[in-house]
Design a protein around this motif. Sequence first.
Motif, PDB file in Angstrom:
ATOM      1  N   UNK A   1      -5.033  -2.160  -0.620  1.00  0.00           N
ATOM      2  CA  UNK A   1      -4.744  -1.899  -2.023  1.00  0.00           C
ATOM      3  C   UNK A   1      -3.246  -1.801  -2.302  1.00  0.00           C
ATOM      4  N   UNK A   2      -2.468  -1.436  -1.274  1.00  0.00           N
ATOM      5  CA  UNK A   2      -1.036  -1.236  -1.505  1.00  0.00           C
ATOM      6  C   UNK A   2      -0.270  -1.343  -0.197  1.00  0.00           C
ATOM      7  N   UNK A   3       0.861  -2.023  -0.262  1.00  0.00           N
ATOM      8  CA  UNK A   3       1.795  -2.108   0.869  1.00  0.00           C
ATOM      9  C   UNK A   3       3.173  -1.717   0.341  1.00  0.00           C
ATOM     10  N   UNK A   4       3.759  -0.677   0.915  1.00  0.00           N
ATOM     11  CA  UNK A   4       5.050  -0.181   0.423  1.00  0.00           C
ATOM     12  C   UNK A   4       5.918   0.260   1.591  1.00  0.00           C
TER      13      UNK A   4
ATOM     14  N   UNK B   1      -2.136   1.127   2.409  1.00  0.00           N
ATOM     15  CA  UNK B   1      -3.259   1.835   1.812  1.00  0.00           C
ATOM     16  C   UNK B   1      -4.376   0.842   1.518  1.00  0.00           C
ATOM     17  N   UNK B   2      -5.604   1.212   1.866  1.00  0.00           N
ATOM     18  CA  UNK B   2      -6.716   0.309   1.632  1.00  0.00           C
ATOM     19  C   UNK B   2      -8.043   1.000   1.798  1.00  0.00           C
ATOM     20  N   UNK B   3      -9.112   0.201   1.829  1.00  0.00           N
ATOM     21  CA  UNK B   3     -10.445   0.762   2.019  1.00  0.00           C
ATOM     22  C   UNK B   3     -11.299  -0.209   2.830  1.00  0.00           C
TER      23      UNK B   3
ATOM     24  N   UNK C   1     -14.663   3.848   2.908  1.00  0.00           N
ATOM     25  CA  UNK C   1     -13.680   4.556   3.727  1.00  0.00           C
ATOM     26  C   UNK C   1     -12.283   4.226   3.199  1.00  0.00           C
ATOM     27  N   UNK C   2     -11.601   5.209   2.652  1.00  0.00           N
ATOM     28  CA  UNK C   2     -10.227   5.013   2.195  1.00  0.00           C
ATOM     29  C   UNK C   2      -9.259   5.536   3.250  1.00  0.00           C
TER      30      UNK C   2
END
Length: 202
Positions: free
Chosen positions: A120-123, A134-136, A180-181
């Motif tokens: 969901x997000x790469x930072x 961040x992902x699931x 699963x997050x």
Amino acid sequence: MEPIIVNIATFEKFDKRMYRYLMMGLILIIVILAIVNIRCYLKNRSIIIDYQKRINGIDVALKEENRLSSQSADDLDDIEKENLERHIAFVNTIILHDIFPWPKTLDLIEKTIPDDIILDRVAHSPNYQTLTLQGHSKTTESVAVFLDGLKKQILFKEASLSSLSIDSLKEDEQSSKSIIKFDLSCTLDLNRIFQEKTGLNE
């Protein structure tokens, strides 16, 4: 004999409204071109100012480094050492901002990630020391496989699981699904990034 008089002059009625429409269209085109040119000018000016600030920062850091390099390490007090480290970190951050290999990094992550995981997000952190993913996923096993794969990549010094949570989404009374997050933290190998060839394809 009377002379024959021929009127060769022609008069055509000109539509003044069409003339006004043409003038309004021409003015509109000129205004649009002026707005586009102004926006391009402001955009390019902001880019120039941004790079000028970077150049000035690098110049200040280099002058400070040259001044301190003329002294031995024993002659430097703690404050001067701290200032030197801060200037070096500032210059490295500016360089990393321009040379950070985002395409190769994302390609590396894509090759490592299991099929049932969605990011969901790469930072990155402000100093580019760490990368947060961040992902699931549907299973914790996939998260573990992904984490082990990241640990084996040469771009990262280490990878760890920052957080893990389970969300249940009920579809009906008979069945339910769990998501699963997760948050993964990867420490970047800055020395490898600064190399002329990163070796990501090795």
